[in-house]
Design an enzyme around this catalytic site. Structure first.
Site, short mmCIF file in Angstrom:
data_model
loop_
_atom_site.label_atom_id
_atom_site.label_comp_id
_atom_site.label_asym_id
_atom_site.label_seq_id
_atom_site.Cartn_x
_atom_site.Cartn_y
_atom_site.Cartn_z
N CYS A 180 0.84 -1.20 0.00
CA CYS A 180 0.00 0.00 0.00
C CYS A 180 0.87 1.25 0.00
CB CYS A 180 -0.92 -0.01 1.22
SG CYS A 180 -1.91 1.49 1.41
N TYR A 205 -6.78 4.47 -10.06
CA TYR A 205 -6.66 3.64 -8.87
C TYR A 205 -7.53 2.39 -8.99
CZ TYR A 205 -6.73 2.45 -3.86
OH TYR A 205 -6.62 1.81 -2.65
N GLU A 231 1.42 -0.35 -6.96
CA GLU A 231 1.40 0.92 -6.23
C GLU A 231 2.85 1.23 -5.85
OE1 GLU A 231 -1.29 1.21 -2.96
OE2 GLU A 231 -2.99 0.40 -4.10
N ASP A 256 -3.41 -7.33 2.08
CA ASP A 256 -3.51 -6.66 0.78
C ASP A 256 -2.96 -7.61 -0.28
OD1 ASP A 256 -4.49 -4.32 1.91
OD2 ASP A 256 -2.51 -3.42 2.13
N TYR A 261 0.20 -4.90 -5.16
CA TYR A 261 0.87 -4.82 -3.86
C TYR A 261 2.22 -5.55 -3.86
CZ TYR A 261 -3.69 -3.20 -2.28
OH TYR A 261 -4.85 -2.49 -2.13
N CYS A 280 -2.74 2.20 7.73
CA CYS A 280 -1.28 2.16 7.56
C CYS A 280 -0.74 0.88 8.18
CB CYS A 280 -0.64 3.38 8.21
SG CYS A 280 1.14 3.49 7.96
N CYS A 295 18.57 -4.48 7.56
CA CYS A 295 19.29 -4.62 6.29
C CYS A 295 20.70 -4.05 6.48
CB CYS A 295 18.58 -3.87 5.18
SG CYS A 295 19.37 -4.08 3.58
#
Length: 197
Positions: free
Chosen positions: A30, A61, A73, A108, A113, A176, A185
């Site tokens: 998202c 969208y 996205e 999602d 995605y 969110c 990382c």
């Protein structure tokens, strides 16, 4: 439609930007939360959300979410390479989602995605692949699967509708989800510190 200005940074979403500005394009689920992760970084000039990696010009969208365009996205990040490196952006990308989930992030689901990086040149691609391999080692050690991130040559970026731009600034209680793995990382930090800059 000409994109406006960034509601947090005050900079134009589509330029013009200062000389020397570079851009990067990342898809990590998202795009609302993904964009916020990048606009908070020092050295980022502007961010914008949109669609890329597919075949349909100027998708909406609804079209992207229906899976008919092949687009993901994505977030466009314009940055000052004198203040933040591409490697540091990659670190934020990897740590802000789970790149092992294929065509989804959490609940999602769909091609829009997917985890995606569009590279500008061979140098960027080499950096992406090196960072992926380094992150994969840490993911494997933590019990995660194989990175499924698509790495492709950059193509057109299509700006999303205005209401999506800086969505979490306009809607602080907005959706969110956090799909990060909690795995660090091992790139993008320490290079400048070790040279005393």
């Amino acid at each position: 439609m000409t994109p406006g200005r960034h509601t947090v940074l005050g900079t134009p979403l589509a330029g013009p930007w200062p000389d020397g500005t570079k851009t990067a394009i990342f898809g990590l689920g998202c795009f609302w939360g993904a964009e916020k992760a990048f606009w908070q970084l020092p050295g980022v000039i502007t961010t914008a959300v949109g669609y890329a990696g597919g075949s349909t010009p100027n998708p909406t969208y609804q079209e992207a979410c229906a899976g008919r365009t092949g687009h993901a996205e994505v977030v466009l990040v314009a940055y000052d390479p004198g203040r933040i490196s591409y490697e540091e952006l990659l670190k934020t990308f990897w740590e802000s989602h789970d790149p092992t989930q294929g065509m989804r992030q959490g609940n999602d689901t769909g091609t829009q995605y997917r985890s995606l990086i569009l590279t500008a040149d061979d140098e960027q691609r080499a950096e992406v692949e090196a960072s992926r391999d380094a992150f994969q080692a840490n993911l494997t050690a933590a019990g995660f699967g194989t990175v499924t991130t698509e790495i492709a040559q950059g193509g057109p970026f299509y700006y999303a509708e205005d209401y999506h731009q800086q969505y979490l600034d306009k809607n602080p209680r907005g959706y969110c989800p956090d799909h990060s793995t909690g795995v660090s990382c091992p790139i993008g930090v320490g290079v400048r510190a070790s040279t005393g800059e």
